[in-house]
Design a protein around this motif. Sequence first.
Motif, PDB file in Angstrom:
ATOM      1  N   LEU A  99     -16.304  77.813 -39.433  1.00 32.81           N
ATOM      2  CA  LEU A  99     -15.902  76.489 -38.964  1.00 32.81           C
ATOM      3  C   LEU A  99     -16.811  75.430 -39.572  1.00 32.81           C
ATOM      4  N   GLY A 100     -16.270  74.238 -39.791  1.00 34.09           N
ATOM      5  CA  GLY A 100     -17.055  73.174 -40.413  1.00 34.09           C
ATOM      6  C   GLY A 100     -17.998  72.481 -39.453  1.00 34.09           C
ATOM      7  N   LEU A 101     -17.509  72.114 -38.255  1.00 33.76           N
ATOM      8  CA  LEU A 101     -18.298  71.505 -37.182  1.00 33.76           C
ATOM      9  C   LEU A 101     -18.949  70.170 -37.566  1.00 33.76           C
ATOM     10  N   GLY A 102     -18.356  69.454 -38.511  1.00 36.79           N
ATOM     11  CA  GLY A 102     -18.931  68.174 -38.902  1.00 36.79           C
ATOM     12  C   GLY A 102     -19.017  67.178 -37.759  1.00 36.79           C
ATOM     13  N   TYR A 103     -18.124  67.307 -36.788  1.00 37.44           N
ATOM     14  CA  TYR A 103     -18.097  66.406 -35.634  1.00 37.44           C
ATOM     15  C   TYR A 103     -19.290  66.589 -34.704  1.00 37.44           C
ATOM     16  N   LEU A 104     -20.077  67.655 -34.908  1.00 38.22           N
ATOM     17  CA  LEU A 104     -21.261  67.878 -34.071  1.00 38.22           C
ATOM     18  C   LEU A 104     -22.499  67.159 -34.596  1.00 38.22           C
ATOM     19  N   ASN A 105     -22.446  66.711 -35.843  1.00 41.22           N
ATOM     20  CA  ASN A 105     -23.656  66.179 -36.481  1.00 41.22           C
ATOM     21  C   ASN A 105     -24.290  65.037 -35.680  1.00 41.22           C
ATOM     22  N   GLU A 106     -23.483  64.092 -35.225  1.00 44.51           N
ATOM     23  CA  GLU A 106     -24.026  62.911 -34.547  1.00 44.51           C
ATOM     24  C   GLU A 106     -24.532  63.198 -33.138  1.00 44.51           C
ATOM     25  N   TYR A 138     -26.561  60.168 -16.598  1.00 45.75           N
ATOM     26  CA  TYR A 138     -26.886  61.294 -17.470  1.00 45.75           C
ATOM     27  C   TYR A 138     -25.802  62.365 -17.366  1.00 45.75           C
ATOM     28  N   LEU A 139     -25.381  62.672 -16.145  1.00 47.52           N
ATOM     29  CA  LEU A 139     -24.362  63.705 -15.935  1.00 47.52           C
ATOM     30  C   LEU A 139     -23.061  63.325 -16.629  1.00 47.52           C
ATOM     31  N   ASP A 140     -22.611  62.089 -16.462  1.00 49.89           N
ATOM     32  CA  ASP A 140     -21.361  61.642 -17.088  1.00 49.89           C
ATOM     33  C   ASP A 140     -21.436  61.769 -18.598  1.00 49.89           C
ATOM     34  N   ASN A 141     -22.554  61.341 -19.180  1.00 46.70           N
ATOM     35  CA  ASN A 141     -22.716  61.407 -20.628  1.00 46.70           C
ATOM     36  C   ASN A 141     -22.743  62.858 -21.112  1.00 46.70           C
ATOM     37  N   ALA A 142     -23.449  63.723 -20.377  1.00 49.87           N
ATOM     38  CA  ALA A 142     -23.552  65.131 -20.772  1.00 49.87           C
ATOM     39  C   ALA A 142     -22.179  65.802 -20.755  1.00 49.87           C
ATOM     40  N   ILE A 143     -21.408  65.574 -19.696  1.00 47.76           N
ATOM     41  CA  ILE A 143     -20.081  66.189 -19.602  1.00 47.76           C
ATOM     42  C   ILE A 143     -19.177  65.673 -20.724  1.00 47.76           C
ATOM     43  N   CYS A 144     -19.252  64.376 -21.008  1.00 46.98           N
ATOM     44  CA  CYS A 144     -18.443  63.805 -22.091  1.00 46.98           C
ATOM     45  C   CYS A 144     -18.775  64.458 -23.431  1.00 46.98           C
ATOM     46  N   LYS A 145     -20.062  64.599 -23.713  1.00 43.32           N
ATOM     47  CA  LYS A 145     -20.468  65.188 -24.995  1.00 43.32           C
ATOM     48  C   LYS A 145     -20.039  66.659 -25.086  1.00 43.32           C
ATOM     49  N   LEU A 146     -20.199  67.400 -24.001  1.00 45.89           N
ATOM     50  CA  LEU A 146     -19.800  68.810 -23.986  1.00 45.89           C
ATOM     51  C   LEU A 146     -18.288  68.950 -24.117  1.00 45.89           C
ATOM     52  N   GLN A 147     -17.559  68.108 -23.402  1.00 45.85           N
ATOM     53  CA  GLN A 147     -16.101  68.160 -23.430  1.00 45.85           C
ATOM     54  C   GLN A 147     -15.579  67.880 -24.843  1.00 45.85           C
ATOM     55  N   LYS A 148     -16.096  66.834 -25.441  1.00 45.46           N
ATOM     56  CA  LYS A 148     -15.676  66.473 -26.797  1.00 45.46           C
ATOM     57  C   LYS A 148     -16.014  67.583 -27.792  1.00 45.46           C
ATOM     58  N   ALA A 149     -17.250  68.057 -27.756  1.00 43.95           N
ATOM     59  CA  ALA A 149     -17.712  69.038 -28.735  1.00 43.95           C
ATOM     60  C   ALA A 149     -16.914  70.332 -28.661  1.00 43.95           C
ATOM     61  N   GLU A 162     -10.486  73.364 -33.753  1.00 41.19           N
ATOM     62  CA  GLU A 162     -10.720  73.776 -35.140  1.00 41.19           C
ATOM     63  C   GLU A 162     -10.461  75.269 -35.324  1.00 41.19           C
ATOM     64  N   LEU A 163     -10.888  76.076 -34.342  1.00 37.51           N
ATOM     65  CA  LEU A 163     -10.627  77.510 -34.428  1.00 37.51           C
ATOM     66  C   LEU A 163      -9.122  77.780 -34.361  1.00 37.51           C
ATOM     67  N   TRP A 164      -8.442  77.079 -33.481  1.00 36.08           N
ATOM     68  CA  TRP A 164      -6.979  77.194 -33.359  1.00 36.08           C
ATOM     69  C   TRP A 164      -6.313  76.854 -34.698  1.00 36.08           C
ATOM     70  N   LYS A 165      -6.755  75.792 -35.315  1.00 33.29           N
ATOM     71  CA  LYS A 165      -6.194  75.380 -36.607  1.00 33.29           C
ATOM     72  C   LYS A 165      -6.459  76.431 -37.677  1.00 33.29           C
ATOM     73  N   LYS A 166      -7.628  77.070 -37.612  1.00 34.43           N
ATOM     74  CA  LYS A 166      -7.982  78.098 -38.597  1.00 34.43           C
ATOM     75  C   LYS A 166      -7.119  79.349 -38.430  1.00 34.43           C
ATOM     76  N   GLY A 194     -12.675  61.219 -30.880  1.00 33.20           N
ATOM     77  CA  GLY A 194     -12.872  62.457 -31.631  1.00 33.20           C
ATOM     78  C   GLY A 194     -11.618  63.312 -31.700  1.00 33.20           C
ATOM     79  N   LEU A 195     -10.915  63.449 -30.573  1.00 32.01           N
ATOM     80  CA  LEU A 195      -9.708  64.279 -30.543  1.00 32.01           C
ATOM     81  C   LEU A 195      -8.575  63.640 -31.347  1.00 32.01           C
ATOM     82  N   CYS A 196      -8.451  62.313 -31.263  1.00 28.90           N
ATOM     83  CA  CYS A 196      -7.413  61.613 -32.032  1.00 28.90           C
ATOM     84  C   CYS A 196      -7.668  61.749 -33.532  1.00 28.90           C
ATOM     85  N   TYR A 197      -8.929  61.602 -33.918  1.00 30.42           N
ATOM     86  CA  TYR A 197      -9.269  61.719 -35.340  1.00 30.42           C
ATOM     87  C   TYR A 197      -8.929  63.115 -35.854  1.00 30.42           C
ATOM     88  N   PHE A 198      -9.185  64.130 -35.041  1.00 30.11           N
ATOM     89  CA  PHE A 198      -8.862  65.506 -35.429  1.00 30.11           C
ATOM     90  C   PHE A 198      -7.357  65.646 -35.654  1.00 30.11           C
TER      91      PHE A 198
END
Length: 443
Positions: A209-216, A266-277, A284-288, A318-322
């Motif tokens: 997997l490329g995982l470029g969306y995780l870089n930031e 902090y909790l809201d931000n953490a869940i958002c980042k985990l959900q997106k990632a 990406e795995l599904w697409k592969k 992130g999901l729309c861009y994908f």
Amino acid sequence: MINKHIIDFNENLIGLRDFVELIDPFLNEKLEEHDQHLQPLIMSAMIKELLNDDNDIEPEDKEKYTEFQEKLTKDLEAKYSEIPEVKIDKEEDGEHKKYAIKIANTNSEVSKHMDNVAKNRSHIELLYTNSLISSLSSVEWFFSQLLHFFYDKHPESAGVQKRTMTLADLKNFGSIEDAEKYLIDVKIDEILRGNFESWVSLLKSELSLGLGYLNEIMDELIEVYQRRNLFVHNGGTVNSIYLSKVHETQRKGISLNDKLSVNKEYLDNAICKLQKAFILIGAELWKKLSPEDESRGEILGDIVYENLRHSRWDICEGLCYFSLKDVQTHPVDKVIAQINYWLCKKEIGDYKSIEKEINKADFSDKKEIFQLGLYALRGETDKILKILPIVLETNQTNIERIEEFPILREFRETEEYKNFKQESEFFKEDSKEVITPEVVEKE
């Protein structure tokens, strides 16, 4: 099957958020109930400290503070036979000042409120901390499902051919397939015991997997995992492992042996980042594994809409861009993803980067519901009012959705829309059918 895992994972995190939103107001209400009895004592002491300090206070302000102090004192004297003593310890920390407030608990009523404030603050902290731990448990479950899905299709990637088993072990299995499944389970269990960085490395090396969306967001995700580890294994106290693993930008002001906590932000931000990632990892795995599957765009679109309603712009972007980059996304789903992507960029304050693209866009060959979205992005109220009756007459959506669509929020605040509501026949009807852009007929 992988689509169900993605849907379940998203719903698990939504359910966790709903739980926090349900319990949080109750706990804060109980905290406020007791805290309001302590605030006058603290306020009185702080004003007294301010007046006694050598600050350059303007005469007008000093007079106001003095009057307020006298009023507070009078109220406290009416409430207590002896006003409880409040001590304020001040510490200089460079440019910042720290205050430690202590209330003498000689008064039983004050003591009761102090105990309840401490108890309720502890309950709130436990809610946030345990919710963080729970969110990461959901992530681990989802990650294990993705690994099972992949290794069941590609057992050779799990390296099971290189593993050895004793004759006694083999006798416990009914078939070679059962033994293979067992070895895959062992492999996945070993992976899950690793850290987040090792997960990423494996996804790149074994699953390609490329995982470029995780870089930031990689540094933030590592900090979230390490903070969870502190709560589970070290009572939330910072240790050398946390300091060595977490990037310095994510641990400013944090030192060895500090006690960390989790607040709502902090909790809201953490869940958002985990959900997106992890939804992106699943997508990406599904697409592969199933590159021709057109349902991917529709399912991601449903997840985006649910999160748009709660203003989670980062996840949705992130999901729309994908979906926009996925060649198998159905044209209708791609238009929806494009509109929602633009909306997210606008809401996060990055409208300049897409303004030319939006102004250049021509949706004249598309359904009116999509033209409506484009006009809303441009803020073209007159065009929205012209096309809105057509959208409603042709049942491309209904009043309930018009009142709900995030993209129409600014339009709904205009006087023109308020007048439309008063004059339009559509608001006099009780339409129950709900049609959304997500279910527009795909031609």
